[in-house]
Design an enzyme around this catalytic site. Structure first.
Site, PDB file in Angstrom:
ATOM      1  N   ASP A  36     -31.085   7.699  11.657  1.00 32.99           N
ATOM      2  CA  ASP A  36     -32.197   8.503  12.166  1.00 32.99           C
ATOM      3  C   ASP A  36     -31.854   8.976  13.589  1.00 32.99           C
ATOM      4  O   ASP A  36     -31.324   8.222  14.399  1.00 32.99           O
ATOM      5  CB  ASP A  36     -33.486   7.671  12.162  1.00 32.99           C
ATOM      6  CG  ASP A  36     -34.723   8.532  12.292  1.00 32.99           C
ATOM      7  OD1 ASP A  36     -35.494   8.618  11.314  1.00 32.99           O
ATOM      8  OD2 ASP A  36     -34.935   9.120  13.384  1.00 32.99           O
ATOM      9  N   ASN A  93     -43.079   7.352   4.149  1.00 30.16           N
ATOM     10  CA  ASN A  93     -44.298   8.006   4.597  1.00 30.16           C
ATOM     11  C   ASN A  93     -44.636   9.141   3.638  1.00 30.16           C
ATOM     12  O   ASN A  93     -43.757   9.907   3.237  1.00 30.16           O
ATOM     13  CB  ASN A  93     -44.106   8.558   6.018  1.00 30.16           C
ATOM     14  CG  ASN A  93     -43.874   7.447   7.032  1.00 30.16           C
ATOM     15  OD1 ASN A  93     -44.458   6.373   6.923  1.00 30.16           O
ATOM     16  ND2 ASN A  93     -43.017   7.695   8.009  1.00 30.16           N
ATOM     17  N   GLN A 100     -45.731  11.642   7.342  1.00 28.01           N
ATOM     18  CA  GLN A 100     -44.516  12.333   6.902  1.00 28.01           C
ATOM     19  C   GLN A 100     -44.319  13.614   7.710  1.00 28.01           C
ATOM     20  O   GLN A 100     -45.235  14.435   7.808  1.00 28.01           O
ATOM     21  CB  GLN A 100     -44.617  12.676   5.407  1.00 28.01           C
ATOM     22  CG  GLN A 100     -43.357  13.321   4.861  1.00 28.01           C
ATOM     23  CD  GLN A 100     -43.400  13.558   3.358  1.00 28.01           C
ATOM     24  OE1 GLN A 100     -44.439  13.344   2.717  1.00 28.01           O
ATOM     25  NE2 GLN A 100     -42.298  13.999   2.800  1.00 28.01           N
ATOM     26  N   VAL A 102     -40.931  15.236   7.625  1.00 23.45           N
ATOM     27  CA  VAL A 102     -39.876  16.011   6.945  1.00 23.45           C
ATOM     28  C   VAL A 102     -40.175  15.993   5.449  1.00 23.45           C
ATOM     29  O   VAL A 102     -40.279  14.916   4.838  1.00 23.45           O
ATOM     30  CB  VAL A 102     -38.475  15.420   7.220  1.00 23.45           C
ATOM     31  CG1 VAL A 102     -37.419  16.184   6.424  1.00 23.45           C
ATOM     32  CG2 VAL A 102     -38.145  15.475   8.716  1.00 23.45           C
ATOM     33  N   HIS A 106     -37.590  10.599   1.694  1.00 21.79           N
ATOM     34  CA  HIS A 106     -36.653   9.724   2.410  1.00 21.79           C
ATOM     35  C   HIS A 106     -37.253   8.349   2.569  1.00 21.79           C
ATOM     36  O   HIS A 106     -38.456   8.189   2.722  1.00 21.79           O
ATOM     37  CB  HIS A 106     -36.274  10.305   3.771  1.00 21.79           C
ATOM     38  CG  HIS A 106     -37.437  10.693   4.632  1.00 21.79           C
ATOM     39  ND1 HIS A 106     -38.149  11.862   4.420  1.00 21.79           N
ATOM     40  CD2 HIS A 106     -38.032  10.073   5.675  1.00 21.79           C
ATOM     41  CE1 HIS A 106     -39.112  11.948   5.320  1.00 21.79           C
ATOM     42  NE2 HIS A 106     -39.075  10.868   6.085  1.00 21.79           N
ATOM     43  N   HIS A 108     -37.033   5.006   4.880  1.00 21.18           N
ATOM     44  CA  HIS A 108     -36.561   4.452   6.159  1.00 21.18           C
ATOM     45  C   HIS A 108     -36.120   3.009   5.944  1.00 21.18           C
ATOM     46  O   HIS A 108     -36.877   2.209   5.378  1.00 21.18           O
ATOM     47  CB  HIS A 108     -37.694   4.425   7.188  1.00 21.18           C
ATOM     48  CG  HIS A 108     -38.243   5.762   7.598  1.00 21.18           C
ATOM     49  ND1 HIS A 108     -37.940   6.357   8.797  1.00 21.18           N
ATOM     50  CD2 HIS A 108     -39.110   6.604   6.975  1.00 21.18           C
ATOM     51  CE1 HIS A 108     -38.596   7.503   8.909  1.00 21.18           C
ATOM     52  NE2 HIS A 108     -39.322   7.678   7.814  1.00 21.18           N
TER      53      HIS A 108
HETATM   54  P1  AMP Z   1     -40.985  10.942   8.491  1.00 25.48           P
HETATM   55  O1  AMP Z   1     -41.874  10.959   9.714  1.00 25.48           O
HETATM   56  O2  AMP Z   1     -41.187   9.759   7.611  1.00 25.48           O
HETATM   57  O3  AMP Z   1     -41.043  12.253   7.749  1.00 25.48           O
HETATM   58  O4  AMP Z   1     -39.513  10.748   9.042  1.00 25.48           O
HETATM   59  C1  AMP Z   1     -38.670  11.791   9.407  1.00 25.48           C
HETATM   60  C2  AMP Z   1     -37.568  11.157  10.209  1.00 25.48           C
HETATM   61  O5  AMP Z   1     -36.491  12.062  10.253  1.00 25.48           O
HETATM   62  C3  AMP Z   1     -37.958  10.842  11.662  1.00 25.48           C
HETATM   63  O6  AMP Z   1     -37.773   9.455  11.887  1.00 25.48           O
HETATM   64  C4  AMP Z   1     -36.985  11.702  12.480  1.00 25.48           C
HETATM   65  O7  AMP Z   1     -36.533  11.042  13.636  1.00 25.48           O
HETATM   66  C5  AMP Z   1     -35.857  11.920  11.494  1.00 25.48           C
HETATM   67  N1  AMP Z   1     -35.076  13.129  11.683  1.00 25.48           N
HETATM   68  C6  AMP Z   1     -35.539  14.407  11.822  1.00 25.48           C
HETATM   69  N2  AMP Z   1     -34.507  15.271  11.930  1.00 25.48           N
HETATM   70  C7  AMP Z   1     -33.375  14.516  11.822  1.00 25.48           C
HETATM   71  C8  AMP Z   1     -31.978  14.821  11.858  1.00 25.48           C
HETATM   72  N3  AMP Z   1     -31.534  16.082  12.009  1.00 25.48           N
HETATM   73  N4  AMP Z   1     -31.097  13.801  11.744  1.00 25.48           N
HETATM   74  C9  AMP Z   1     -31.523  12.528  11.596  1.00 25.48           C
HETATM   75  N5  AMP Z   1     -32.833  12.187  11.550  1.00 25.48           N
HETATM   76  C10 AMP Z   1     -33.735  13.151  11.678  1.00 25.48           C
END
Ligand code: AMP
Ligand code: ZN
Length: 120
Positions: A36, A93, A100, A102, A106, A108
């Site tokens: 991350d 999430n 969430q 992204v 995914h 974590h």
């Molecule tokens: P969520 O909030 O569960 O959607 O988690 C999205 C996660 O993606 C967050 O912890 C961000 O820090 C991580 N994230 C977003 N962009 C990137 C990236 N380019 N490379 C690695 N992690 C990322």
């Protein structure tokens, strides 16, 4: 499957395609894991399907195998990070209230420090 295998606007699809940089820790046919960008624990790794599945809420019956592979990959990542003995947390999430940010499924993997409960 109704979704496109890859969404050119999706940051995790771009990572899977190698268009965006990431620190990969595991690569399998259907699944990929990378660190991350904004780690919330000493080990914070994201496990994703290579195919664009937007969220848990969009999983379909036929996605059972890839969903299981995400969990198995998370276990492998946790072992490689040395988290097996101390334990770790897996988080998915879902949607706005779930936090969430992204829209590409995914998981974590968080470890290397004690986790609090309940989560915020
Ligand atoms: P969520 O909030 O569960 O959607 O988690 C999205 C996660 O993606 C967050 O912890 C961000 O820090 C991580 N994230 C977003 N962009 C990137 C990236 N380019 N490379 C690695 N992690 C990322
Ligand atoms: Zn995607």
């Amino acid at each position: 499957m109704t979704e496109e295998p890859n969404d050119p606007k999706c940051v995790f699809c771009r990572i899977a395609q190698g268009e965006l940089e990431s620190e990969r820790v595991l690569e399998q046919d259907d699944v990929l894991a990378f660190r991350d960008l904004n780690p919330q624990a000493p080990s914070h790794i994201l496990v994703i399907p290579r195919r664009h599945i937007p969220a848990v809420a969009k999983l379909q019956e036929g996605d059972g195998e890839v969903a299981g592979r995400l969990l198995l990959a998370a276990r492998e990542v946790a072992e490689a990070e040395g988290l097996e003995e101390g334990g770790y947390r897996l988080v998915v999430n879902q949607g706005r209230d779930g936090g969430q940010t992204v829209d590409h499924l995914h998981l974590h993997v968080l470890g290397g420090r004690p986790m609090r409960w309940p989560p915020g």
